[in-house]
Design an enzyme around this catalytic site. Sequence first.
Site, PDB file in Angstrom:
ATOM      1  N   HIS A  67       0.848  -1.190   0.000  1.00  0.00           N
ATOM      2  CA  HIS A  67       0.000   0.000   0.000  1.00  0.00           C
ATOM      3  C   HIS A  67       0.882   1.238   0.000  1.00  0.00           C
ATOM      4  O   HIS A  67       1.843   1.320   0.764  1.00  0.00           O
ATOM      5  CB  HIS A  67      -0.908   0.032   1.236  1.00  0.00           C
ATOM      6  CG  HIS A  67      -1.615   1.339   1.418  1.00  0.00           C
ATOM      7  ND1 HIS A  67      -1.430   2.148   2.512  1.00  0.00           N
ATOM      8  CD2 HIS A  67      -2.501   1.993   0.618  1.00  0.00           C
ATOM      9  CE1 HIS A  67      -2.177   3.241   2.400  1.00  0.00           C
ATOM     10  NE2 HIS A  67      -2.833   3.170   1.259  1.00  0.00           N
ATOM     11  N   SER A  68       0.600   2.188  -0.877  1.00  0.00           N
ATOM     12  CA  SER A  68       1.264   3.481  -0.902  1.00  0.00           C
ATOM     13  C   SER A  68       2.777   3.297  -1.062  1.00  0.00           C
ATOM     14  O   SER A  68       3.233   2.645  -2.002  1.00  0.00           O
ATOM     15  CB  SER A  68       0.909   4.258   0.367  1.00  0.00           C
ATOM     16  OG  SER A  68       1.336   5.586   0.305  1.00  0.00           O
ATOM     17  N   TYR A  69       3.584   3.849  -0.147  1.00  0.00           N
ATOM     18  CA  TYR A  69       5.032   3.650  -0.187  1.00  0.00           C
ATOM     19  C   TYR A  69       5.395   2.169  -0.107  1.00  0.00           C
ATOM     20  O   TYR A  69       6.454   1.760  -0.599  1.00  0.00           O
ATOM     21  CB  TYR A  69       5.677   4.439   0.966  1.00  0.00           C
ATOM     22  CG  TYR A  69       7.116   4.070   1.248  1.00  0.00           C
ATOM     23  CD1 TYR A  69       8.148   4.570   0.462  1.00  0.00           C
ATOM     24  CD2 TYR A  69       7.428   3.225   2.312  1.00  0.00           C
ATOM     25  CE1 TYR A  69       9.477   4.220   0.725  1.00  0.00           C
ATOM     26  CE2 TYR A  69       8.744   2.885   2.584  1.00  0.00           C
ATOM     27  CZ  TYR A  69       9.768   3.380   1.789  1.00  0.00           C
ATOM     28  OH  TYR A  69      11.076   3.028   2.061  1.00  0.00           O
ATOM     29  N   GLY A  71       4.362  -0.007  -1.929  1.00  0.00           N
ATOM     30  CA  GLY A  71       4.572  -0.438  -3.310  1.00  0.00           C
ATOM     31  C   GLY A  71       6.018  -0.267  -3.743  1.00  0.00           C
ATOM     32  O   GLY A  71       6.554  -1.086  -4.500  1.00  0.00           O
TER      33      GLY A  71
END
Length: 238
Positions: A67-69, A71
């Site tokens: 999720h988010s960072y 990734g």
Amino acid sequence: MSDRQPTIVLVHGAFAESASWNGVIERLGAAYNVVAAANPLRSLAGDAAYVRDVMGGVGGPVVLVGHSYGGMVITQAASDDPTVRALVYVNAFAPDTGESALALSAKFPGSTLAETLVQYPVSTGGNEVAIGQDAYHRQFVADVSADEAALMARTQRPITEQALGDGLSGDPAWRSLPSWFIFGDADMNIPVAAHRFMAERANPRGQRELPGGSHAMAAARPSEVAETIIEAVRGVGG
């Protein structure tokens, strides 16, 4: 190649923590082996190394979900690792070589994250940042209750400026591994145009855009996130 069903390794991003996956884990149920890693959020190389340690502890095939960072982290951690079967990006960065979270979030207009951040120095050098308590609900997870957002705001994990500015080293794992993308069109941290751009170049096996979905969809839309993860596990033979 192992015939075992892959273990799902969930990697949270900045301003969240491992319990942000609770709703997704509940919906995955007992049929799937799941580990929610505590992402250190200190540096891309260090965070990826930690996730590889978690994968080593699993001791078999994995599907990495970021999720988010997170990734950024799964893309780095999966590089040249034969145990990784697939990547799932949940409102997440899917960087190419040299790209950072900061660069990707600024590639298209629309992010309002910078104006909500508070920062302070850390003893190891540099600064870390968090979302201000009064801005968290609207900025990060507008589609949950105020009470749930307040709890998430108080338990959020800050991230270092270094981690946000670190670029991906080596070839991105999504070039060689099957990937799935799910993101919301109301994400205020990462513009939806950036999500579409990253998904299009990765040529994923599955792509889902949720109308009205905020940045923290693991908390706000856990059923849809779990469905995408199950599709990925089944898509690679699990």
